[in-house]
Structures are given as structure tokens and as C-alpha cells.
Design a protein around this motif. Structure first.
Motif, mmCIF file in Angstrom:
data_model
loop_
_atom_site.group_PDB
_atom_site.id
_atom_site.type_symbol
_atom_site.label_atom_id
_atom_site.label_comp_id
_atom_site.label_asym_id
_atom_site.label_seq_id
_atom_site.Cartn_x
_atom_site.Cartn_y
_atom_site.Cartn_z
ATOM 1 N N GLU A 76 0.843 -1.194 0.000
ATOM 2 C CA GLU A 76 0.000 0.000 0.000
ATOM 3 C C GLU A 76 0.882 1.250 0.000
ATOM 4 O O GLU A 76 0.641 2.202 -0.736
ATOM 5 C CB GLU A 76 -0.945 0.001 1.207
ATOM 6 C CG GLU A 76 -1.897 -1.213 1.250
ATOM 7 C CD GLU A 76 -2.699 -1.426 -0.031
ATOM 8 O OE1 GLU A 76 -3.333 -0.473 -0.502
ATOM 9 O OE2 GLU A 76 -2.666 -2.549 -0.573
ATOM 10 N N ILE A 101 0.940 3.979 -2.931
ATOM 11 C CA ILE A 101 0.562 5.352 -2.586
ATOM 12 C C ILE A 101 1.708 6.302 -2.983
ATOM 13 O O ILE A 101 1.493 7.358 -3.567
ATOM 14 C CB ILE A 101 0.212 5.478 -1.085
ATOM 15 C CG1 ILE A 101 -1.102 4.719 -0.800
ATOM 16 C CG2 ILE A 101 0.078 6.950 -0.659
ATOM 17 C CD1 ILE A 101 -1.446 4.554 0.667
ATOM 18 N N GLY A 151 -3.527 3.248 -2.954
ATOM 19 C CA GLY A 151 -3.134 1.851 -2.781
ATOM 20 C C GLY A 151 -3.959 0.940 -3.682
ATOM 21 O O GLY A 151 -4.809 1.406 -4.438
#
Ligand SMILES: Nc1nc2c(c(=O)[nH]1)N[C@H]1C(S)=C(S)[C@@H](COP(=O)(O)OP(=O)(O)OC[C@H]3O[C@@H](n4cnc5c(=O)[nH]c(N)nc54)[C@H](O)[C@@H]3O)O[C@H]1N2
Ligand SMILES: Nc1nc2c(c(=O)[nH]1)N[C@H]1C(S)=C(S)[C@@H](COP(=O)(O)OP(=O)(O)OC[C@H]3O[C@@H](n4cnc5c(=O)[nH]c(N)nc54)[C@H](O)[C@@H]3O)O[C@H]1N2
Ligand code: SF4
Ligand SMILES: [Mo]
Length: 744
Positions: free
Chosen positions: A185, A189, A195
């Protein structure tokens, strides 16, 4: 060409070692067929109730059918559910075994100390809540609310979370972050400003090339992905599998790259080198959407295929050929982000490399690459504001891991040790639906933390290892016996699913919602639980979105139409990404700001010493971690794990198939139980492999006690990700032992 049926069947049979009983095979085979429940004909008058499965976190929605005597006959998929498309995996079908398991927790338990021997006594619910409420209050008064923590995996976490937040703490963590997909994630990001979440927004259905890097879909039975992968194979997609083990996915692949474990970043950077230098990247896409291409180009010059050969053991020609295959398919190509990605401590950087490679191929926002997911939103009943925590979970991390976007289970565990530098120590744990003893690496560390606590209350369905360390054990009824909050899923088409009880709770067990609310009563927090029954709250929520509990009880799943057609980027669309530069960051400004490498760099990891082998682990199609270990339906399919050993290694050690051995790791930890040897070419000579979730040490679980070995017990070396605190677990090495006696 392999059909879907073959794919599913083979994936299951291979890992089970071909030992199915006839009737079980039938039960399993029924899953391979798309069943239309409304046409279902059986010997009884079946009635059905909707549920979504709790056997793993894909949360497929299904129907529970009962016979005329009210006994559960079978659980099958709901045709309208995008997570399962009407088909359950073997574990989901076997979910009824959780309900039938006679070793279940049956009544609340409180620890007593009898003549130095720790035992439990049966307690009433009221006694149990009283005990917990008093201890929580005492700890809160003495050390502040920041000394309370909740560890949770699964539905009940929401309800206990309200209790914790009501008390003024946000120390709430799930092992699915720091022990699983956290680095992924953070990496996505950092690159795309968002994500990949769950279910992942991978457009596998329409892909022309799927690259799996240690993601073993097929044994990793996340239902929708397995189905989409079989569809893609049927449509002729090229599968490239990078795995030191010949996995089920590898057996379906055009290219299997048996990489030397721990060297994946080298391969990824080399693929970038080939794709950039042969000008195979998507020039328009990179120019329009990406930031930092020139830096990346320069950065990857050092990573040539010839260099990578020495590191990864993969032939330069094969690296070039696979890079070209990806580019040929682009943008309908997916370099899969994986899910359990906490391997070597440089995991955020490895997944960053995955994210960057996808950007070069122009797959994000493109059909057959990554689609733009839409999430349904269901309004929640407005609660009074929770008090603001004096100290948040971030402070428990002592200023490290600023880029972690969720709390770390391992971090909260560490903060439960006396930590003068943090200024506070966690003193009380509520643990719901997570067997921390087998879930967090470094068991000695977990036990040390537990020993330092003033309170540990455990909510579980089974007498798992963690319950043995509890002061109070609260037995939850299984998902088949309770309501839970609505499942609100993201996807191409978002959906809502209902879980309701198909049967009454067995024994003296209760749903987590009820437990949390009773506890809240004792702690004067009832304002956070305005609905006496969860079904009333669910009904209220459903009414807000134009449906009702009554309708959902009939249909089980509701799909929500997308408002706009933005599944993929439109041609020449300008897109603003949620990163510092508004672009896809090949060069990460956020990582640079935090003092980390802005682009992934290959760093060599330690190798096993002579006579030792890297311990790698994974999934079997018929089990989910520990949670299914004692399930009667699933132990029938597989009741122990095996250790995969390369024939060359077997010869050196004189090991034979089916022989039992103990494993000893680099720190002298010997497995409690022996494990059966499986001699196979399917694993490299420098590694051994086993399925996680076995080797249980609690005798109350009669079917799984002492069956197979626990990988967790042998994971004492943790390689922590400096970026977000993920616990890399693949830096452990084992050797073979023929007994488990400690040397004098
Ligand atoms: N060594 C090693 N460690 C790992 C992994 C690995 O592969 N190897 N995998 C990592 C990953 S990817 C993840 S996501 C985590 C998973 O970590 P966990 O979710 O902790 O895994 P489980 O072992 O399944 O533990 C689940 C617990 O929930 C209980 N349970 C099941 N159903 C219910 C229910 O309805 N209510 C309640 N209250 N309890 C229930 C089970 O009895 C069990 O004790 O583990 C991580 N840790
Ligand atoms: N049946 C079943 N399915 C599950 C689960 C389950 O418990 N049971 N759990 C679910 C959960 S929570 C998760 S997170 C996912 C996890 O599933 P995945 O994310 O797919 O995979 P892992 O378990 O991390 O990976 C295991 C694979 O990595 C390979 N491997 C080991 N070391 C290396 C290396 O250095 N490089 C490369 N390239 N490969 C390596 C192993 O040989 C193995 O095939 O599965 C999900 N699906
Ligand atoms: S993938 Fe299988 S175990 Fe997981 S939720 Fe779906 S049916 Fe249940
Ligand atoms: Mo996971």
C-alpha cells in the motif's frame, strides 16, 4: 489450453498430494460448477440464508442451505456477488466445519492460578465482562488510555474498536498490515497516490500478460483472482511466474523464472533497464503522466541482464525475452503487486519497483492493467465524538515509520515491552480473531510482551495458542451463527453483502457485537452503541441507500451501478494523481523527503551458511493460516504440512519422501514437531518450503495438535522495513535434525 476447471482442480490436487477421499472430492467438485441456487434440487426442503464467508478475507457472499431439520447442508456462492461469481473455494465450502468443530470454545473462561499451575475456570458472561472492565479501567487510570491496545483481524474488530476509541485510545492494529500488505500500500501510494486495497484493482480478466512475482494465485485461493486468472489463461494470456518454487501458477505459465530468493529487486530493475533501453516503454503515457523518467533511466543503466544473471541466476536471454513479452502485451499487462509482501525488509522498495514497471508499461488506468475501483458508501449512524487520544499509535512507534498509514501490530507488541524511551508502555490488550502467537514473527518477543501485560482478553472461536495466554477468553459464535456489519466492497462495480445467522449459536457462545456492547455498558460507553441489536443498525444503514434488511435477506448481495464510466483513463485524459507532483512518481519525492532512496536500489541479503536452506512459506488451497487448522472438513483434505526439499539436498542428507524430520534454524530454535519430507524438483536447492498455519501446540485442538511444523516458530530473524515497519520474515535459514533434543 487449460480450462478453468482443470486449473482449479489441479491447483488443489497438487498441494494436497493427491490424497482425497471420494466423498470429499465430490464435495469439492461441486464447487467447480457454477451452481444456480434457485434451481437447486435436493432431497430435502432447503431453506437458505445469506452470508459472506469468514474463512478468508476475500469475503465471498454466499447462501447457507439447511435441511428440513434445520441442519446446515451446504454453503454455496451467490451468483450476484462480484467477489465470487457464484463459486466458493474449497475452504469456503468447508466453512461449516468451523460451526461443527467439537473442539470450539464453548463458554467464557477466566484464568486462575492454582498452586503455581495456571488453569482456567468457566465463568459467566457477566463475570468475564466485569473482570475485563475493571482491569481496563485500572490500567487506563494508572497509565492513561494510550496504554490500551486492540489487535484484531476480522469483523469483530469494528465493535471492540468503538470500545477502545471510546476509552481514548487509537492503538488498533491488524496483522494484515505490517505482516502482510502494508509495504504494498505504501509503495503504490508513493507512486500513484493510491493503494491497491482489497479486492485488488487488477484487471486480470482482460489482461494479455500477467506477471506473478512470488504471488502464487491458485494456491493463494483469493477466489475472484483465481477465476479471472483462469479466464485470462483461457483467452491466451501469457503468464510469467517468478518464484524459486514451481508453484501451481508456474505450471500454468509460459515463463517460469526460478529466481534465487531475495533477489527480486535486481530482476525488476533489470527489466526496467531492458524496457527503457530497447525503447519498449509507453512513451506517451510516461510523458503525460510520470515524474522522474530521466532520473530513472540513468539509475537503471547499471542493472544489465548480464549483471542480473550473477545475482538472480536467471539467464540474460530469459530476462530480455520476458521484458519483451510484457511490452508486447502492454498496456494490457499486470505486474501483480502481490499481497503478502513482507519478505526481506526492503519490501516497500521492491513493490515500488513493481509499481514503476507498471507505469513504464502504461498499465495503470488501462484495460487489462489496473482499473479504477469504485467503492460503495453506506452512511453510518452518527455517534458522539470519540475523545481525542493523548497519544496516538504513532507515538508508540517512537518516531519511526512515518510513512505507515495504519498502525503496526508488531509495533504495538514491541511497545508493550518496558520502553522508557517512549514514555509510555502498552499494558492491556484485547485480541480479537488473530492468533498472534503464530501470526507475529519472533515468538519469544511476542511472549515477552504478553508476560509484561496487566490484562490480555482474547475473543476467538477456537482454543488457539493465543487463548492459552489470556486472562479472559470470550468465545465468539462462528460467522454462520451471527449478524455482522455489511460487507461494502470496492470493485469494477461496488457491492454490498449481508451476513445473517443461519443457525442459533451453539454452546454458550455470542457474537462480538453483543460482547462489545455488554462491555461498553460496564464502561459507561453505551452512547457508542445506540442500537441494541446489530440488525437494527444494519437495517438503518440499508434504508439510507434505498434498500432494507428485509430485501437484503432475500437477495444477499446488491451491486451498485457506477455513476460514471471511468473504469479506465479516457484517451488523452489528463489525470491528477494524489502525489506531491500530481504525477505518477517514478522518482518518489515522498521517500526522498523522508531520507529514503527515491528509486529502488538492489542490496544483497545474507545467504544461508553451509548445510542451511532458506525457509520460504506460502498457502495451500484448502487452508487459511491457523484458522482452518482444526476444521474437520478441511483437515480431511489436508491434515499436515510437508517440507519441500530439492532431490540434490535430499541426497546429501539421505532424506526420503514421507520421512519425518525436525528443522533447526540459524538461532538454534528446533521445531516442536516433526514434519514430513517431500522430495521434489519443484523447489530450488538453496531453499525449503512449507505451508504456513500448521504445527499447533495447543492440545485442546485434537485434530491439528502436533501435525506438521510451524514456520513461525522458526522465524526468529525479522528484517524490518525501515520505511513502514513491515516485518520481513524470509531471512531465516534451517537445517535438518533427526530428533528435537536440545544439545547439552
Ligand atoms: N509465519 C508466518 N506468519 C504470518 C504469515 C505467514 O505466511 N507466515 N502470514 C501473514 C499474513 S499474510 C496474515 S494476513 C496474517 C494473518 O493472521 P491471523 O488473521 O492472525 O491468522 P490466523 O492464524 O488465521 O488467526 C485467526 C484467528 O482468528 C480466529 N477466528 C476465526 N474465525 C473467527 C471469528 O469468527 N471470530 C473470532 N473472534 N475469531 C475467529 C481463529 O481461531 C484464529 O485464532 O498472518 C501473517 N503472519
Ligand atoms: N488458500 C489460501 N489462500 C490465501 C490465504 C490462505 O491462508 N489460504 N491467505 C490470503 C492472504 S491474507 C494473503 S496475504 C495471500 C498471500 O499470498 P501471496 O501474496 O500470493 O503469496 P505469499 O504467501 O507471500 O507467497 C508465497 C510464494 O512466494 C514464493 N517465494 C518465496 N520467496 C520468494 C522470493 O524471494 N522471491 C519470489 N519471487 N518468490 C518467493 C513462494 O515459493 C510462494 O510460492 O494469500 C491469500 N490467499
Ligand atoms: S476465497 Fe474461499 S475462503 Fe475466502 S472468502 Fe471466498 S469462499 Fe471464503
Ligand atoms: Mo495476508
Amino acid at each position: 489450453m487449460n480450462s478453468r476447471r482443470q486449473f482449479l482442480k489441479i491447483s488443489s490436487l497438487s498441494a494436497a498430494g493427491l490424497i482425497f477421499g471420494g466423498s470429499l472430492l465430490d464435495a469439492f467438485a461441486s464447487n467447480l460448477v457454477k451452481t444456480n441456487p434457485s434451481h437447486f434440487k435436493g432431497p430435502f426442503d432447503f431453506t437458505r440464508t445469506p452470508t459472506y464467508c469468514e474463512v478468508c478475507f476475500w469475503k465471498c457472499a454466499g447462501w447457507v442451505y439447511k435441511d428440513e431439520n434445520g441442519r446446515i447442508k451446504k454453503i454455496i456462492g451467490n451468483n450476484d456477488d462480484p467477489n465470487c461469481n457464484g463459486r466458493f473455494c474449497p475452504r469456503g465450502t468447508g466453512g461449516v466445519g468451523m460451526y461443527n468443530d467439537e473442539d470450539r470454545l464453548k463458554t467464557p473462561l477466566i484464568r486462575t492460578e492454582e498452586r503455581g499451575k495456571q488453569t482456567f475456570r468457566e465463568a459467566t458472561w457477566d463475570e468475564a465482562f466485569d473482570y475485563i472492565a475493571k482491569k481496563l479501567t485500572k490500567v487506563k487510570d494508572e497509565y492513561g488510555p494510550e496504554s490500551l491496545a486492540l489487535f484484531s483481524h476480522g469483523s469483530g474488530g469494528k465493535y471492540f474498536g468503538k470500545v477502545l476509541k471510546g476509552l481514548g485510545s487509537n492503538n488498533i492494529a491488524a496483522p494484515s498490515y505490517a505482516q502482510c500488505r502494508g509495504p504494498r500500500e505504501v509503495a503504490f501510494i508513493a507512486t500513484y497516490g493510491q493503494g491497491v486495497n482489497s479486492p485488488e484493482n487488477t484487471d486480470i480478466r482482460d489482461t494479455k500478460c500477467l506477471v506473478l512475482i512470488g504471488s502464487h494465485i491458485g494456491e493463494n485461493m483469493h477466489n475472484g483472482q483465481v477465476q479471472e486468472m483462469s479466464d485470462a489463461i483461457d483467452k491466451g494470456a501469457t503468464i510469467i511466474t517468478v518464484d524459486p518454487r514451481f508453484s501451481t501458477a508456474a505450471s500454468k505459465s509460459k515463463f517460469w523464472l526460478p529466481i534465487k530468493p531475495s533477489t527480486d529487486i535486481a530482476l525488476l530493475l533489470t527489466w526496467m533497464n531492458v524496457i527503457i533501453n530497447e525503447e519498449l516503454y509507453d512513451k506517451d503515457y510516461v510523458q503525460r503522466y510520470c515524474y522522474g523518467f530521466e532520473q530513472l533511466k540513468q539509475h537503471v543503466q547499471q542493472y544489465t541482464p548480464e549483471w542480473a544473471y550473477g545475482v538472480t541466476t536467471l539467464k540474460p536471454q530469459q530476462i530480455r525475452e520476458t521484458a519483451r513479452a510484457m511490452a508486447d502485451a502492454a498496456p494490457a499487462v499486470i505486474v501483480h503487486p502481490g499481497r503478502h509482501v513482507t519478505w526481506y525488509g526492503d519490501d516497500t522498495q521492491r513493490i515500488r519497483a513493481v509499481a514503476i514497471l507498471n507505469a513504464l508499461l502504461g498499465s495503470w488506468g488501462r484495460r487489462g492493467g489496473f482499473y479504477n475501483p469504485e467503492k460503495a458508501s453506506v452512511p453510518h449512524y452518527k455517534l458522539p465524538k470519540f475523545p481525542k487520544p493523548n497519544k496516538s499509535w504513532r507515538e508508540a512507534l517512537g518516531g519511526k515509520y512515518n510513512l505507515a498509514d495504519l498502525a503496526l501490530a508488531s509495533g504495538l507488541c514491541d511497545a508493550s515491552m518496558p520502553t522508557p524511551e517512549l514514555g509510555h508502555q502498552i499494558k492491556a490488550w484485547i485480541v480479537n480473531g488473530t492468533n498472534l502467537i503464530n501470526t507475529l514473527p519472533d515468538q519469544a518477543n511476542t511472549l515477552k510482551a504478553i508476560q509484561a501485560l496487566d490484562l490480555i482478553a482474547v475473543v476467538d472461536t477456537m482454543p488457539m495458542e493465543i487463548t492459552g495466554y489470556a486472562d479472559v477468553v470470550l468465545p465468539e459464535c462462528t460467522y454462520l451463527e451471527r449478524y455482522d456489519s455489511l460487507r461494502v466492497s470496492q470493485g469494477r462495480e461496488p457491492s454490498i453483502a449481508l451476513r445473517m445467522p443461519a443457525v442459533e449459536p451453539k454452546y454458550n457462545t455470542k457474537p462480538a457485537y453483543w460482547m462489545a456492547r455488554e462491555l461498553a455498558k460496564k464502561l459507561d460507553l453505551l452512547d457508542y452503541f445506540p442500537f441494541e441489536n446489530l440488525e437494527d443498525e444494519i437495517d438503518w444503514e440499508l434504508q439510507q441507500v434505498g434498500t432494507s434488511l428485509e430485501e437484503m435477506q432475500r437477495i444477499g448481495v446488491k451491486r451498485i451501478k457506477r455513476e460514471v464510466d471511468d473504469l479506465y483513463f479516457a484517451k488523452d485524459e489528463d489525470v491528477e494523481f494524489n502525489t506531491n507532483t500530481g504525477k505518477i512518481e517514478l522518482y518518489s519525492t515522498a521517500l526522498a523527503d523522508e531520507g529514503f532512496e527515491p528509486m529502488p536500489v538492489f542490496v544483497q541479503h545474507p545467504e544461508p551458511q553451509e548445510g542451511y536452506y532458506r525457509l520460504i512459506y506460502g498457502r495451500a488451497p484448502m487452508h487459511t493460516f491457523s484458522r482452518t487448522a482444526n476444521n474437520p472438513n478441511l483437515t480431511d483434505l489436508m491434515d499436515e504440512n510437508t517440507v519441500w526439499v530439492n532431490p540434490k539436498v535430499a541426497k546429501e542428507w539421505g532424506l526420503k519422501n514421507d520421512q519425518y524430520v525436525y528443522l533447526e534454524n540459524q538461532d538454534g530454535i528446533i521445531s516442536d514437531f516433526s514434519i514430513k519430507v517431500r522430495v521434489t524438483e519443484r523447489i530450488r536447492f538453496d531453499s525449503v518450503y512449507m505451508v504456513h498455519g500448521f504445527g499447533h501446540a495447543d492440545k485442546r485442538m485434537k485434530r491439528c495438535f502436533g501435525k506438521g511444523a510451524s514456520d513461525t516458530q522458526l522465524i526468529t530473524n525479522v528484517m524490518t522495513d525501515p520505511i513502514m515497519g513491515g516485518t520481513g520474515m524470509r531471512g531465516n535459514f534451517v537445517t535438518f535434525r533427526f530428533d528435537n533434543k536440545k544439545e547439552a
